[in-house]
Design an enzyme around this catalytic site. Structure first.
Site, PDB file in Angstrom:
ATOM      1  CE  LYS B  79       5.099   1.639  -0.266  1.00 60.90           C
ATOM      2  NZ  LYS B  79       5.290   0.869  -0.968  1.00 60.90           N
ATOM      3  CB  SER B 154       7.606  -2.153   0.212  1.00 63.50           C
ATOM      4  OG  SER B 154       6.728  -1.524  -0.541  1.00 63.50           O
ATOM      5  CB  SER B 178       4.602  -3.508  -1.916  1.00 63.68           C
ATOM      6  OG  SER B 178       6.067  -3.983  -2.507  1.00 63.68           O
TER       7      SER B 178
END
Lengths: 72, 475, 501
Positions: B79, B154, B178
């Site tokens: 990420k 996310s 997330s």
């Protein structure tokens, strides 16, 4: 956006329904204390590398527009 | 074997014993990326050259008979809120575009030390604020299972990258769901470890007291192996628990005989029937495997949303103050430094980030601290107390991960509160600092995957993985 | 910055009257001055408060930086054990209670504050409720002494003379950012500018004694903010002003005197003191307004989630307490007793401040005259280290020569200068070389001769072998020399003369 915020803040008053008078706040989910490190010097980052990724630099320092309207 | 079905466990053992080359694994991923990345947009950056260099090195090491790590040749997507030395780290924000950190996050170092090959940095809702990856400054990520739908967020890019076969596994971060929610929406296993289990050093902070890094994988065993690598004490993170990584691989075959699984009787309403049907099926599966299902109550669960959307923005408003155009990232020049701050932050942050900074600033301000932030911390305590009561009666709790399967683009962007409701089942865990994970269990509307969430107490990773493995066997 | 107001606003009704009252001669035109100080000291650690880059002053800019210091995304603080230990030393030396404590974020934007928040201690500081005794037995309460991190340094360039106003741009150096500080907040117990100066001087002496800081005001490792208010006795405290940038002990006195006068004149002419933060301009000797209370920032304090509570256990606290060296007040008392001086005397204060009190103890130990040694060391050893290069035995010998009138005080001064110049030496030989000793012996001999003439009976008995008779002769010499003759030298002379016949 201000209206959305006002709506959200209104929604967040839902917790007013709870009796929180005798509830201790929970700041952190872990029960640790006294996490300390020894006073041993580690190498510094390379100044040139760091300043190269700064928006502006001069004389080995970060350069910023004049500081007015701020208090130290 | 399609690239997306290669597992971490298989790759690591095959590369280590020389029956599969790290380069072959990587080239499969790169081919998939070439084929579909333009459509999916899982990545902010694909590090092709570094990845090939690394794969070459690992293959050479294997040929030379050197010891290779536990993740030799395993391709991993990170990420884009985890610092990678010399490799752009943007948090999908204009304010950090182009920033190359001078250091690696602890998790990055640990993966690299075990022979992982990094394929790239994945897209996210800007600064991890969102549940659909629609808030990225660089455009949304599409769900590889249905590109008209969001991958969740996310960590949507990290989920999509694994679901699309762009990497064997990936890391995400979970502040309020997330990792688990995108895992559910993309049909993957996603783990939110106990707070303090995985070092946050080098993770660009969103809500510091809530954030944890965890893996996305296609199997429970893969998630267990990645946890064993990334977890464990880190002296660079003061909130890191002073204990070694848990041993989880050995838990997977133990079954759930005799375990007590909690069902929340006062669960917040609003979940779609297809999701609830799969949750019931999951309870049945565990019952069939010898577990007992017990009723538990979580009266404060609904209020968790409020607590979370005050605590996380409050911490974020402070954490994101450092993006001021002085030392790194974007600067919009102006006549004086104060105007420069305003101009830089106005241009650099997207609407959702600004909304949360305003919310958090307000919640912490002198006149409103007690009414908002102070109350939120007390609700946080109530939720932890609810969990304590529940875990006196059970070893783990099952809930839906997300109230619905993957939704369509734009469905919730106009109403932030509707978007926030996506996280109603995932948030309480973060507030309490407990362990949780999502495992795919059946399908719902339009044949899309449903995720079942397993909640466990702090350091309850072992029982949690037992349940996860059982659900995987039953699905 | 202070958390709880350490002086009270005149507007507040709940103000209590202080039990500490100025004496009549301390009042200024009938007004009582009320002063409290907030002193920041940089701790003498090797590394920063929350990261491993070096804590060093005066190096090239931005050469002691790391992700934490620069507030880079993803960086996390980890508390320095030695900083905690030094802060505990300060607290214990100031008679504080060391307690479990937490860290908060103080949020504000400034280019030299890298994270845009300062990690400090808020409602639960490490050290609370102590006091400091001034040399003249005035007790100044210590409200708290807490840990926090320093900021970087801004240099204002272009425009006029390096000041903020009118500068074209500023340059930021983060070497100082993250350096551990202890902020020591006194209670408003100080009533004169002299007491304020003594407070800073004494605090500095304590910091040096416990090794917590080099406390160099000129380098900024010790910095004072002074809270000043004035009021009439028996009335609530006046509205206070906080003076920043007071960078020497002398400036502390000047700034307070200036500010007290300004406030008294303002009130006397019908004005009202506004709660303000002022900047002391030492070059022109006046304060300027930095800001008024109305536009004070909301720092949005909240518990630092990246750190965990600090709770030193009793064993740790006791270990630190036991290792504390003797503090200046106790050392002054010992030195005063040894030298027969007042503990509030200048000489005693200066010697303890220089750390040369142990040296004087050593001089006394080897038989020297402590009172004379105190004067020698005060006058001639200002440039010497705490352990001077001159061996204590040499100073002891000189003190005895002067005491025994073998040299005059002027001659002793000359010999002392020689000792310092050469890092020690044989004072007897030096005196001889300068012709000091011959004169002294000659003078003594003539006095001995006078004594023999004055006591013929005793002299006869002594020559006949009656040792006891020497007492009368020595007594006569002492009388004639007004007690300045060396008894041993006199005995030696008498023996020699008796032997000769």
């Amino acid at each position: 956006m201000t209206q959305q915020l006002a709506g959200m803040l209104e929604h967040f008053r839902d917790v007013d329904a709870l009796d929180l008078s005798n509830v201790e706040p929970l700041n952190q989910p872990i029960p640790l204390t006294n996490v300390l490190r020894d006073d041993v010097v580690a190498p510094s980052l390379d100044r040139d590398e760091v300043l190269a990724s700064a928006p502006a630099a001069q004389d080995g320092r970060f350069r910023v527009p004049p500081i007015v309207g701020l208090e130290e | 074997m399609s690239p997306s079905r290669r597992t971490v466990v298989d790759v690591a053992s095959a590369v280590a014993n020389g029956s599969l080359s790290a380069m072959a694994v990587l080239e499969e991923n790169l081919a998939a990326i070439t084929a579909r990345e333009a459509e999916i947009h899982a990545f902010n950056l694909v590090t092709v050259d570094q990845a090939r260099e690394r794969a070459t090195q690992i293959d050479a090491d294997v040929r030379a008979g050197k010891t290779v790590g536990r993740l030799a040749g395993v391709t991993i997507a990170l990420k884009d809120n985890m610092c990678t030395r010399g490799v752009e780290t943007t948090c999908s924000s204009k304010i950090l575009a182009g920033w190359k950190p001078p250091y690696d996050a602890t998790v990055v170092r640990r993966l690299a030390d075990e022979g992982a090959v990094f394929v790239g940095k994945t897209n996210l809702d800007e600064f991890a604020m969102g549940s659909s990856t629609e808030n990225s400054a660089f455009g949304p990520t599409r769900n590889p299972l249905d590109t008209s739908r969001v991958p969740g967020g996310s960590s949507g890019g990290s989920a999509a990258a694994v679901a699309a076969g762009f990497a064997t596994a990936s890391l995400g971060s979970d502040t309020g769901g997330s990792i688990r929610q995108p895992a559910a929406l993309c049909g993957l296993v996603g783990v939110k470890p106990t707070y303090g289990m995985v070092s946050r050093q080098g993770l660009v902070a969103f809500g510091s007291s809530l954030d944890q890094i965890g893996p996305f994988t296609t199997t429970v065993a893969d998630a267990a192996l990645l946890m064993e690598v990334i977890a464990g004490h880190d002296p660079l993170d003061s909130t890191s628990l002073p204990q070694p990584a848990p041993s989880l691989a050995g838990e997977l075959g133990k079954g759930v005989q005799g375990m007590r699984i909690g069902r929340i009787t006062d669960m917040p309403a609003g979940s779609s029937p297809d999701v609830l049907a799969q949750l019931e099926a999951a309870f049945d599966a565990l019952r069939n495997a010898g577990a007992t299902v017990v009723d538990v109550q979580m009266p404060s669960m609904l209020y968790g949303l409020t607590a979370y959307y005050l605590v996380a923005p409050a911490e974020a408003s402070s954490n994101l103050a450092r993006f001021d155009g002085v030392r790194f990232g974007l600067r919009v020049d102006a006549k004086d430094v104060n105007s420069m701050y305003g101009a830089t932050r106005a241009a650099g942050f997207g609407d959702e980030v600004k909304r949360r900074i305003m919310l958090g600033t307000y919640a912490l301000s002198a006149g409103y601290y007690d009414a908002y932030y102070g109350k939120a911390l007390k609700v946080r305590r109530l939720i932890a107390d609810d969990f304590a009561t529940a875990y006196a009666k059970c070893d783990a709790i099952l809930t839906p991960t997300s109230p619905t399967v993957a939704f369509k683009f734009g469905d919730k962007t106009s109403n932030p509160l509707a978007m926030y409701l996506c996280d109603v089942f995932t948030i309480p865990t973060n507030l309490a600092g407990h362990a949780a994970m999502s495992v795919p269990f059946g399908t719902g509307e339009a044949g899309l995957p449903v995720g079942v969430q397993i909640l466990a107490p702090a350091l309850g990773e072992a029982p949690m993985f037992r349940v996860a493995a059982e659900l995987e066997r039953a699905r | 910055m202070t958390i709880s107001a350490n002086t009270s606003s005149g507007a507040s009704a709940s103000v209590n009257l202080s039990s500490i009252v100025a004496t009549a001669e301390q009042l200024i035109d009938g007004w009582e001055l009320v002063v409290g100080l907030e002193v920041h000291v940089e701790l003498a650690t090797k590394t920063k408060l929350f990261s491993g880059s070096a804590n060093r002053f005066g190096d090239e800019p931005n050469t002691h930086i790391d992700p934490v210091t620069l507030g880079l995304p993803g960086a996390l603080p980890v508390l320095n054990r030695q900083a905690v230990e030094l802060a505990m030393r300060i607290g214990l030396a100031l008679n504080c209670r060391v307690q479990p404590c937490t860290f908060h974020r103080k949020n504000y934007f400034y280019p030299d504050l890298s994270k845009a928040y300062q990690i400090s201690q808020y409602d639960q500081p490490l050290n609370v409720d102590g006091f400091l005794m001034l040399p003249a037995d005035v007790r100044v309460g210590i409200e708290r002494a807490h840990l926090e991190e320093d900021t970087g340094k801004s240099t204002h360039a272009g425009g006029t003379s390096g000041r903020i106003q009118g500068s074209d741009y500023s340059l930021i150096d983060f070497n100082r950012a993250g350096v551990p500080l202890v902020e020591i907040v006194s209670r408003p117990d100080i009533r004169t500018s002299d007491q304020a100066k003594q407070y800073v001087g004494e605090l500095r002496a304590i910091l040096l004694a416990v090794g917590a800081s080099d406390a160099k005001m000129e380098e900024g490792s010790m910095r004072c903010d002074v809270n000043v208010s004035v009021h009439k006795l028996g009335t609530p405290f006046g509205t206070r002003c906080e003076i920043k940038n007071v960078n020497s002990i002398r400036s502390v006195g000047r700034a307070i005197d200036y500010e007290a006068r300004r406030q008294i004149d303002l009130i006397s002419s019908g004005g009202v003191v506004k709660q303000q933060t002022l900047h002391w301009d030492d070059s022109v000797g006046r304060t300027n307004v930095l800001r008024t209370k109305e536009d004070a920032d909301d720092y949005r304090y909240f518990l630092e989630p990246d750190l965990v509570p600090l709770a030193p256990d009793a064993a740790w606290i006791e270990r630190v307490r036991a290792a504390l060296p003797p503090l200046p007040a106790a050392r002054r008392e010992v030195l005063a007793k040894l030298t027969g001086q007042s503990k509030a005397s200048e000489a005693v204060a200066v010697i303890v401040e220089r750390g040369q009190d142990a040296y004087i103890g050593e001089v006394a130990q080897v038989g020297g005259d402590a009172a004379r040694a105190l004067i020698y060391v005060q006058q001639a050893f200002a440039e010497e280290p705490a352990v001077p290069r001159v061996p204590a035995g040499d100073v002891a010998a000189l003190s005895l020569m002067e005491k025994n009138a073998k040299v005059t005080s002027t001659q002793a001064k000359t010999l002392l200068a020689e000792l310092v110049a050469h890092g020690g030496g044989d004072v007897l030989a030096m005196a001889k070389a300068k012709g000091f000793e011959a004169m002294a012996t000659g003078a003594l001999e003539s006095i001995v001769d006078q004594a023999i003439a004055a006591e013929p009976g005793a002299w006869a008995s002594y020559k006949a072998g009656e040792q006891k008779a020497i007492g009368a002769l020595v007594g006569a010499v002492m009388k004639l020399s007004a007690g300045k003759a060396d008894g041993k030298a006199v005995t030696a002379l008498l023996q020699a003369k008796a032997a000769v016949g």
